[in-house]
Write a protein that holds these residues in place. Structure first.
Motif, PDB file in Angstrom:
ATOM      1  N   LEU A 198      11.040   8.880  -2.538  1.00 32.49           N
ATOM      2  CA  LEU A 198      10.512   8.342  -3.778  1.00 32.49           C
ATOM      3  C   LEU A 198      11.383   7.246  -4.373  1.00 32.49           C
ATOM      4  CD1 LEU A 198       9.288  11.602  -5.593  1.00 32.49           C
ATOM      5  CD2 LEU A 198       7.932   9.977  -4.286  1.00 32.49           C
ATOM      6  N   PHE A 199      12.707   7.425  -4.332  1.00 33.56           N
ATOM      7  CA  PHE A 199      13.583   6.530  -5.067  1.00 33.56           C
ATOM      8  C   PHE A 199      14.597   5.797  -4.192  1.00 33.56           C
ATOM      9  CE2 PHE A 199      12.674  10.273  -7.817  1.00 33.56           C
ATOM     10  CZ  PHE A 199      11.795   9.646  -8.680  1.00 33.56           C
TER      11      PHE A 199
ATOM     12  N   LEU B 117       0.823  -1.203   0.000  1.00 29.21           N
ATOM     13  CA  LEU B 117       0.000   0.000   0.000  1.00 29.21           C
ATOM     14  C   LEU B 117       0.859   1.255   0.000  1.00 29.21           C
ATOM     15  CD1 LEU B 117      -2.936  -0.850   2.446  1.00 29.21           C
ATOM     16  CD2 LEU B 117      -3.040  -0.548  -0.029  1.00 29.21           C
ATOM     17  N   PHE B 118       1.986   1.216   0.702  1.00 28.77           N
ATOM     18  CA  PHE B 118       2.904   2.364   0.689  1.00 28.77           C
ATOM     19  C   PHE B 118       3.366   2.659  -0.735  1.00 28.77           C
ATOM     20  CE2 PHE B 118       7.256   3.976   0.641  1.00 28.77           C
ATOM     21  CZ  PHE B 118       7.130   5.126   1.410  1.00 28.77           C
ATOM     22  N   LYS B 119       3.781   1.636  -1.452  1.00 31.62           N
ATOM     23  CA  LYS B 119       4.256   1.835  -2.819  1.00 31.62           C
ATOM     24  C   LYS B 119       3.112   2.251  -3.752  1.00 31.62           C
ATOM     25  CE  LYS B 119       8.205  -1.324  -2.517  1.00 31.62           C
ATOM     26  NZ  LYS B 119       8.847  -2.549  -3.061  1.00 31.62           N
ATOM     27  N   TYR B 120       1.931   1.715  -3.508  1.00 32.60           N
ATOM     28  CA  TYR B 120       0.758   2.052  -4.323  1.00 32.60           C
ATOM     29  C   TYR B 120       0.444   3.534  -4.229  1.00 32.60           C
ATOM     30  CZ  TYR B 120      -4.189   1.850  -5.804  1.00 32.60           C
ATOM     31  OH  TYR B 120      -5.399   2.049  -6.430  1.00 32.60           O
ATOM     32  N   TRP B 121       0.395   4.064  -3.001  1.00 33.62           N
ATOM     33  CA  TRP B 121       0.026   5.461  -2.798  1.00 33.62           C
ATOM     34  C   TRP B 121       1.206   6.409  -3.006  1.00 33.62           C
ATOM     35  CZ3 TRP B 121      -4.675   7.229  -2.937  1.00 33.62           C
ATOM     36  CH2 TRP B 121      -5.740   6.356  -2.650  1.00 33.62           C
ATOM     37  N   LEU B 122       2.435   5.880  -2.964  1.00 32.85           N
ATOM     38  CA  LEU B 122       3.604   6.735  -3.157  1.00 32.85           C
ATOM     39  C   LEU B 122       3.628   7.307  -4.572  1.00 32.85           C
ATOM     40  CD1 LEU B 122       6.195   7.837  -1.874  1.00 32.85           C
ATOM     41  CD2 LEU B 122       7.388   5.796  -2.710  1.00 32.85           C
TER      42      LEU B 122
ATOM     43  N   LYS C 199      -6.294   6.999 -13.126  1.00 30.88           N
ATOM     44  CA  LYS C 199      -5.928   5.721 -13.751  1.00 30.88           C
ATOM     45  C   LYS C 199      -5.154   4.843 -12.775  1.00 30.88           C
ATOM     46  CE  LYS C 199      -3.461   3.769 -17.721  1.00 30.88           C
ATOM     47  NZ  LYS C 199      -2.661   4.086 -18.948  1.00 30.88           N
ATOM     48  N   LEU C 200      -4.224   5.458 -12.018  1.00 28.26           N
ATOM     49  CA  LEU C 200      -3.477   4.691 -11.019  1.00 28.26           C
ATOM     50  C   LEU C 200      -4.401   4.188  -9.917  1.00 28.26           C
ATOM     51  CD1 LEU C 200      -0.266   6.900 -10.621  1.00 28.26           C
ATOM     52  CD2 LEU C 200      -0.454   4.712 -11.794  1.00 28.26           C
ATOM     53  N   MET C 201      -5.352   5.040  -9.497  1.00 27.86           N
ATOM     54  CA  MET C 201      -6.282   4.615  -8.461  1.00 27.86           C
ATOM     55  C   MET C 201      -7.196   3.491  -8.939  1.00 27.86           C
ATOM     56  SD  MET C 201      -7.510   8.262  -6.871  1.00 27.86           S
ATOM     57  CE  MET C 201      -6.425   9.295  -5.877  1.00 27.86           C
ATOM     58  N   GLY C 202      -7.455   3.438 -10.246  1.00 26.00           N
ATOM     59  CA  GLY C 202      -8.341   2.409 -10.782  1.00 26.00           C
ATOM     60  C   GLY C 202      -7.734   1.023 -10.775  1.00 26.00           C
TER      61      GLY C 202
ATOM     62  N   GLY D 283       6.948   0.789  -6.590  1.00 22.75           N
ATOM     63  CA  GLY D 283       6.816   2.223  -6.402  1.00 22.75           C
ATOM     64  C   GLY D 283       7.405   2.976  -7.572  1.00 22.75           C
ATOM     65  N   PRO D 284       7.657   4.275  -7.397  1.00 19.06           N
ATOM     66  CA  PRO D 284       8.223   5.072  -8.482  1.00 19.06           C
ATOM     67  C   PRO D 284       9.733   4.968  -8.582  1.00 19.06           C
ATOM     68  CG  PRO D 284       7.772   6.477  -6.614  1.00 19.06           C
ATOM     69  CD  PRO D 284       7.309   5.098  -6.226  1.00 19.06           C
ATOM     70  N   GLU D 285      10.333   3.959  -7.920  1.00 13.86           N
ATOM     71  CA  GLU D 285      11.792   3.861  -7.948  1.00 13.86           C
ATOM     72  C   GLU D 285      12.277   3.645  -9.374  1.00 13.86           C
ATOM     73  OE1 GLU D 285      10.441   0.763  -6.351  1.00 13.86           O
ATOM     74  OE2 GLU D 285       9.626   2.067  -4.817  1.00 13.86           O
ATOM     75  N   ALA D 286      13.497   4.094  -9.625  1.00 18.12           N
ATOM     76  CA  ALA D 286      14.083   3.894 -10.952  1.00 18.12           C
ATOM     77  C   ALA D 286      14.276   2.413 -11.207  1.00 18.12           C
ATOM     78  CB  ALA D 286      15.418   4.631 -11.046  1.00 18.12           C
ATOM     79  N   GLY D 287      13.891   1.970 -12.397  1.00 21.14           N
ATOM     80  CA  GLY D 287      14.021   0.567 -12.747  1.00 21.14           C
ATOM     81  C   GLY D 287      15.407   0.253 -13.252  1.00 21.14           C
TER      82      GLY D 287
END
Length: 476
Positions: free
Chosen positions: A118-119, A54-59, A432-435, A444-448
Motif C-alpha cells: 500500500l505505501f 490502473l494499479f494505483k486506481y484499484w489499490l 465514489k472512488l469507482m465513479g 495510490g494510498p501512499e502517504a503524502g
C-alpha cells in the motif's frame, strides 16, 4: 418483547447475516489482489504507464475492501464462542487448528506485506514492491484454502475420532484437510472470486467507456475484465457441475433439495426449471420440467433412477424452498456471465469492444451479479447442509449456546444497525472512488508529503527546528 422468537433461529439468522456481509469482501479482494499483481507485473514488463495508473486506481479500492473484510471476519468469529459454544466444544479440536493455520500462514503473510504494497511504492525497489504484491495475492488464496478446508470438513467429515467427552478429535490431518468435497469447493469458490472481481472491474470500465470511450484506463480494464469473464465463466460452469456430482455422492439430500426432487424417479428424473416447492406437502407445485434431463445431467443417462427426499427421514430434510431458489439464482447468473463473455468475444472479433454501447450497458448491469451469485451459492451450500452443522453427525439444534432469545435478538439488532452504518459508509466511499475515471498520474494510498515518513528512530538533523533544541533557551 423477543420472547416469542426462537433463540436458535435468531442465532442462525445472526450468523447468516454476518457471514453474508463478510463473504462479500473476500470474494472481491481475492480476485482483486491477483488483478493488482497482474497489473504491476504488466507495468514492469512493458513499461506502459496505463498499467501503473490502473494499479494505483484499484489499490485504493482494495485497501478499503480488505479492511472491511478483516473487520467483518473478526466479528463473525466471536459468534463461535457466544452463540455456538457447544459446536465450538464438540468440533473445536478439528476446526480450531484449521482456522489457526489460516491466521499463522495467510493472515501473517498478508499483514507482513500489505504495508509495503500500500505505501511502499517509491520507498522500496520495484522488484521488492512487486514481491510484496504477489505475497498479498498468495496470502488471500492461502486464507481461502484453510477456511474452505474447515467448511468442507463440516460438509464431508472424515479423518476424525470421537473421544470420551463427545468431541471430534483429529486422527489423520491430511485426510481432514483434503476431505472429499474440499478440492471441488476450493476451485468453485476461487473461480467465483475471480468472476466477481472481473465483473466489478468490467462494470466500472463500462461505466467510464459510456462516458468517454477514449479513456485509456477504462479501455484496458474493460478488455482485461471481459477476457477474464470469457475464460473463467465456462470453467466455472464445468467446476460447478463437478462439484454437484461430488455433492450427490456425499450429500444426496442437498442435491434433492436443489433439484426439487421430493419423490423418487425410478425411470429417469425430470429437470425442474421453475416451480413452487411445498415443504409440507412434499411436492413442487406448478412445475415447469424437462423430462429425464436431471438424470442425464447427474447420471449421464436419461433413464437412470434418482432417489428423492421420500427416501430420507423428514427430520433430516433441509429447507427445500430456499435451497431450490438460491440454486437457480446462482445457475442463472452463471449462464448470464457466460453470455456476457461470449458477447465480449464477438465484440472483440468485430473490433467493437470499446464502441458497442449495448455490451457496455450489459456489463454495467452485470457488475454486482458476482456478489449475488456467491451469496446464492453460499446459501445453497449451507442451508442444504441443514439440519446439521457437522453433516450427519452434529445437529444444528444441538450446537447452539444455552442463550435466551432476547439476548440473541439484542446483539442481532446491534449488528444490523452497526453493519449498515459502517459498511454502508465504506461501500459508498468505494463506489465514489469507482465513479472517478482513471487518469494519467494516478495517485495510490501512499502517504503524502504531510504524513510522517518514520514511526521511530532518530530525526534527521536537517529537519530539526533550532528553536526547539535544548540549547535554544541558552542562546536566547
Amino acid at each position: 418483547m423477543f420472547d416469542q422468537f426462537d433463540a436458535l433461529l435468531l442465532a442462525r439468522f445472526q450468523f447468516a447475516f454476518t457471514v453474508s456481509f463478510h463473504f462479500i469482501f473476500p470474494s472481491f479482494s481475492i480476485g482483486l489482489a491477483s488483478f493488482l499483481a497482474m497489473l504491476e507485473g504488466l507495468w514492469l514488463w512493458t513499461g506502459r504507464e496505463v498499467y501503473l495508473n490502473l494499479f494505483k486506481y484499484w489499490l485504493k479500492i482494495f485497501a478499503l475492501a480488505f479492511a472491511m473484510g478483516v473487520v467483518s471476519g473478526i466479528v463473525m468469529s466471536y459468534q463461535f464462542g457466544t452463540n455456538w459454544a457447544v459446536f465450538s466444544d464438540k468440533a473445536g479440536p478439528v476446526i480450531g487448528p484449521l482456522m489457526a493455520y489460516e491466521v499463522m500462514t495467510a493472515f501473517f503473510l498478508e499483514a507482513g506485506f500489505l504495508g509495503i504494497m500500500l505505501f511502499g511504492m517509491g520507498r522500496v525497489g520495484r522488484r521488492l514492491h512487486f514481491a510484496a504484491t504477489l505475497a498479498v495475492a498468495i496470502g488471500t488464496f492461502i486464507s481461502a484454502f484453510w477456511i474452505l478446508s474447515a467448511n468442507s470438513w463440516m460438509q464431508t467429515p472424515v479423518g476424525y475420532g470421537i473421544n470420551e467427552a463427545g468431541q471430534f478429535v483429529p486422527q489423520d490431518w491430511w485426510v481432514i484437510i483434503f476431505n472429499p468435497s474440499f478440492p471441488y469447493r476450493l476451485v468453485h469458490t476461487v473461480f467465483a472470486a475471480y468472476l466477481t472481481t472481473a465483473l466489478v472491474v468490467g462494470g466500472v470500465g463500462a461505466w467510464h467507456l459510456l462516458r468517454d470511450r477514449t479513456n485509456k484506463g477504462a479501455r484496458v480494464m474493460f478488455s482485461m475484465a471481459m477476457g477474464m469473464v470469457a475464460v473463467v465463466a465456462p470453467l466455472q460452469i464445468f467446476a460447478g457441475d463437478m462439484h454437484g456430482l461430488n455433492t450427490l455422492e456425499h450429500q444426496p439430500a442437498k442435491v434433492m433439495a436443489m433439484e426439487g426432487h421430493f419423490q423418487s424417479h425410478p425411470e429417469g428424473a425430470p429437470l425442474i426449471l421453475f416451480g413452487i416447492p411445498d415443504q409440507e406437502a412434499g411436492t413442487v407445485r406448478n412445475a415447469i420440467e424437462i423430462p429425464k434431463a436431471s438424470s442425464l445431467i447427474l447420471k449421464q443417462d436419461p433413464n437412470a433412477p434418482l432417489a428423492g427426499l421420500d427416501t430420507i427421514d423428514r427430520a433430516n430434510w433441509p429447507y427445500v424452498p430456499l435451497v431450490f431458489w438460491s440454486f437457480r439464482i446462482m445457475v442463472a447468473l452463471g449462464f448470464a456471465m457466460l453470455g456476457l463473455g461470449v458477447l465480449s468475444l464477438l465484440a472483440r472479433f468485430r473490433d467493437r469492444l470499446y464502441d458497442w454501447r449495448l455490451l457496455h450497458r450489459l456489463a454495467l448491469a452485470m457488475g454486482p451479479s458476482g456478489f449475488v451469485a456467491v451469496i446464492a451459492g453460499w446459501v445453497t451450500t449451507e442451508v442444504g447442509r441443514q439440519p446439521f452443522t457437522v453433516y450427519g453427525l452434529l445437529r444444528t439444534a444441538a450446537s447452539a449456546s444455552p442463550l435466551e432469545a432476547p439476548a440473541v435478538a439484542a446483539s442481532l439488532l446491534t449488528f444490523i444497525v452497526v453493519y449498515f452504518i459502517v459498511f454502508g459508509a465504506g461501500t459508498g466511499y468505494i463506489l465514489k472512488l469507482m465513479g472517478k475515471a482513471p487518469h494519467a498520474g494516478e495517485t495510490g494510498p501512499e502517504a503524502g508529503p504531510d504524513h510522517p515518513i518514520r514511526t521511530a528512530g532518530i530525526t534527521p538533523a536537517p529537519a530539526v527546528d533550532p528553536d526547539r533544541t535544548l540549547g535554544a533557551e541558552a542562546r536566547s
